[in-house]
Scaffold this active site. Structure first.
Site, mmCIF file in Angstrom:
data_model
loop_
_atom_site.group_PDB
_atom_site.id
_atom_site.type_symbol
_atom_site.label_atom_id
_atom_site.label_comp_id
_atom_site.label_asym_id
_atom_site.label_seq_id
_atom_site.Cartn_x
_atom_site.Cartn_y
_atom_site.Cartn_z
ATOM 1 N N ALA A 277 47.600 34.331 34.698
ATOM 2 C CA ALA A 277 47.012 35.717 35.114
ATOM 3 C C ALA A 277 46.125 35.496 36.419
ATOM 4 O O ALA A 277 45.362 34.534 36.123
ATOM 5 C CB ALA A 277 46.128 36.491 33.834
ATOM 6 N N ARG A 278 45.986 36.734 37.179
ATOM 7 C CA ARG A 278 45.283 36.629 38.014
ATOM 8 C C ARG A 278 44.194 37.663 38.038
ATOM 9 O O ARG A 278 44.733 38.679 37.303
ATOM 10 C CB ARG A 278 46.224 37.055 39.044
ATOM 11 N N GLY A 279 42.618 38.253 38.302
ATOM 12 C CA GLY A 279 42.059 38.785 38.065
ATOM 13 C C GLY A 279 41.465 39.122 39.321
ATOM 14 O O GLY A 279 41.926 38.206 40.707
ATOM 15 N N ARG A 280 40.388 39.855 39.229
ATOM 16 C CA ARG A 280 39.137 40.075 40.592
ATOM 17 C C ARG A 280 38.668 39.100 40.954
ATOM 18 O O ARG A 280 38.766 38.771 42.489
ATOM 19 C CB ARG A 280 38.058 41.397 39.772
ATOM 20 N N PHE A 281 38.354 38.011 39.866
ATOM 21 C CA PHE A 281 38.083 36.851 41.246
ATOM 22 C C PHE A 281 38.716 35.809 40.546
ATOM 23 O O PHE A 281 37.880 34.717 41.255
ATOM 24 C CB PHE A 281 36.610 36.625 40.220
ATOM 25 N N GLY A 282 39.678 35.290 40.340
ATOM 26 C CA GLY A 282 40.248 34.982 40.713
ATOM 27 C C GLY A 282 41.706 34.061 39.520
ATOM 28 O O GLY A 282 42.133 34.861 39.149
ATOM 29 N N VAL B 195 43.895 32.249 36.296
ATOM 30 C CA VAL B 195 44.326 31.656 34.969
ATOM 31 C C VAL B 195 44.696 30.701 35.007
ATOM 32 O O VAL B 195 46.235 31.166 35.312
ATOM 33 C CB VAL B 195 43.492 32.701 34.221
ATOM 34 N N LYS C 121 39.794 28.382 34.890
ATOM 35 C CA LYS C 121 39.831 30.055 35.448
ATOM 36 C C LYS C 121 39.179 29.635 37.354
ATOM 37 O O LYS C 121 38.378 28.561 37.256
ATOM 38 C CB LYS C 121 38.969 31.085 34.879
ATOM 39 N N ASP D 113 32.900 45.755 32.566
ATOM 40 C CA ASP D 113 34.385 45.597 32.873
ATOM 41 C C ASP D 113 35.001 45.249 32.011
ATOM 42 O O ASP D 113 35.787 44.692 31.491
ATOM 43 C CB ASP D 113 34.429 44.579 34.054
#
Length: 547
Positions: free
Chosen positions: A246-251, A253, A266, A364
């Site tokens: 996965a990819r999120g707001r801060f990096g 995974v 992460k 969040d």
């Protein structure tokens, strides 16, 4: 009169007319001096006239040719406040260092020619033409070119330093000049912009400023052996990154291997170091090792300077996030209840202040940040924006409008947050209501078809990627909320869930339920556990065997 016209035309062709001649390296600038009044000066009535452009009786190279007679020109009457003078115009050849007289005659001059009765001096210079003037009758008859003959009068001034004539500019020169004048400012502007960008990157990297809306991208797995800085020692040196999950707001995974077991790593880029520090700070708080909170293993740093990457190692859950799971699966009521109970219990644990653990607002909360375990129990993750409330301290410099727009409470969208602990906890409860709606919308007991398309909260109203203004209009101004299907209320457990979510997404923040109240309501709807079927060991009577 004809001779006057010829003289005037000659001066025009040679670039000299009256006193308007431009100078390049003349002696003291006399051009701007006013004409000298005639009274008190030497009167000039006659001057020698000569024009090199007029046809000659014989060639100039013929040595037997008699010298040309001196032509005496009468100067015309002038205004009362001005005076006549005589002039000589020479052509100077830079190559041969010779001079040729071009024109002689009368003209109206300035005070620069005053008191020059015998010889002339340089008055104006436009290379390769030299112009001298004098005052007195026929003063230009025996004029000598200044500096070329030793017998010059002491009244004659020395000529200026000889300056080679500049070549006339060509079209190529003009083109090069235009290009130079155009490109030079552009290059300077580009250099300034590059310098500002590098300075910005340097300041940004040194302060580790948080990028709220950026999406980190990682094209390669970081090296697991460089720059080891962790709290679990040699164990993290055994981590092997396998794949991005996965990819999120801060990096990003990663699924990784720590020894023989799977873990989640992460990876935070350099500019998001502050989020990495904030998240591990949350995990390290007392009593955060909870069944409904993602299990924390450790941290690590890889590389140095601009190549630095920051790792957060946690437990790995194969099923991924609740949002991703609901896209391709439906839930039975037992499964939906389990997920909802874990979500409520996890939020209640975060919000409570007990046993040395401070209250924590997630800020969040959404289905993407709820992970499913193999038994379909859930845990809460991603604390990069979480806010800790320590007794006796304020909220610090917390920014109010953070999080995912779709899950923002009305007061967050409207920018009308009361910066208190209770206000931030109620914001979490609004987002919790939307997550409960997502769970109910995929519950098979509510009549949903297994092939029905999964939709995010308010997706039909604002689309897949709403902007801030769209959410403000829908949630704040029109007070829209996700639609609750009528058949959901036919199920007793879902009916209570519907009432709970409606109270949690109330427009009035103070009217919303607390996490502990939501947990109490959901716990009361726990499905009855089926009792296992045990064999009947009662002995049969003999008469029961008869037909």
């Amino acid at each position: 009169m004809a001779r006057k016209i010829i003289l005037y035309m000659s001066l025009v062709l040679l670039g000299i007319h009256g006193t308007t001649v431009k100078t390049y390296a003349a002696p003291p600038s006399d051009d701007n001096l006013p004409p000298r009044p005639k009274e008190g000066g030497v009167e000039t009535r006659y001057c020698e006239f000569y024009n090199n452009s007029l046809p000659q009786n014989c060639g100039s190279q013929n040595k037997t040719c008699p010298p040309a007679p001196v032509i005496r020109e009468e100067c015309q009457p002038i205004e009362a406040d001005k005076s006549n003078h005589c002039f000589v115009l020479w052509y100077y050849d830079n190559t041969t260092n010779t001079v040729t007289v071009k024109v002689k005659g009368c003209f109206l001059d300035t005070v620069a020619c005053n008191d020059r009765a015998s010889n002339c001096r340089i008055h104006n210079q436009k290379l390769p033409l030299l112009h001298c003037c004098c005052e007195g009758d026929m003063c230009n008859e025996n004029a000598t070119f200044p500096g070329l003959e030793a017998g010059m009068s002491s009244q004659t001034e020395l000529p200026p330093e000889r300056v080679p004539a500049s070549p006339l500019p060509t079209s190529d020169d003009d083109t090069r000049a235009v290009i130079a004048y155009t490109l030079t400012p552009l290059f300077l502007l580009f250099a300034v912009l590059v310098a500002c960008y590098l300075l910005y990157r340097k300041r940004k990297g040194s302060s580790f400023a948080e990028l709220g809306n950026g999406e980190a991208s990682l094209s390669r797995p970081p090296s697991a052996s460089a720059g080891m800085e962790n709290e679990t020692g040699i164990l993290l040196g055994q981590i092997t990154l396998c794949e991005v999950r996965a990819r999120g707001r801060f990096g990003a995974v990663w699924r990784a291997k720590l020894g023989q077991r799977d873990v989640a790593v992460k990876v935070f880029p350099l500019q998001d170091k502050q989020s990495w520090l904030a998240e591990q700070e949350i995990y390290r708080l007392p009593r955060m090792d909870h069944q409904d909170i993602l299990h924390y293993i450790g941290v690590d740093k890889k590389g140095d300077n601009l190549q630095a990457e920051y790792w957060l190692i946690t437990a790995y859950h194969e099923k991924g996030s609740l949002c991703d799971y609901l896209k391709s699966h439906t839930l039975s009521w037992n499964e939906a209840w389990r997920v909802a109970a874990c979500v409520a219990r996890g939020l209640a644990h975060l919000h409570e202040e007990e046993g040395g653990k401070p209250a924590i607002a997630h800020r969040d909360f959404k289905s993407k940040n709820v992970l499913l375990k193999n038994d379909l129990s859930a845990c809460i993750a991603d604390f990069g924006l979480a806010l800790v409330f320590v007794a006796g301290h304020g909220c610090g410099d917390a920014h109010g409008q953070v999080g995912t727009r779709r899950y923002m409470a009305p007061e967050v969208l409207d920018g009308a947050i009361n910066f208190t602990k209770d206000a931030f906890l109620r914001i979490d409860m609004y987002a919790c209501a939307l997550v409960l709606w997502e769970i109910a919308s995929r519950c098979s007991d509510s009549g949903v078809e297994p092939t029905a398309q999964y939709r995010l909260p308010l997706e039909e109203e604002v689309g897949s990627h709403p902007g801030l203004e769209e959410m403000q209009e829908a949630v704040v101004q029109r007070k829209l909320r996700p639609h609750i299907q009528p058949q959901w209320r036919d199920h007793p457990g879902l009916s209570v869930l519907c009432d709970t979510m409606e109270e949690c997404w109330d427009h009035d923040a103070e009217a919303r339920l607390s996490a502990s109240c939501v947990l109490e309501r959901i716990a009361a709807q726990q499905p009855a556990q089926p009792t296992p079927q045990t064999p009947d060991t009662t002995p049969l009577l003999i008469h029961e065997l008869t037909c």
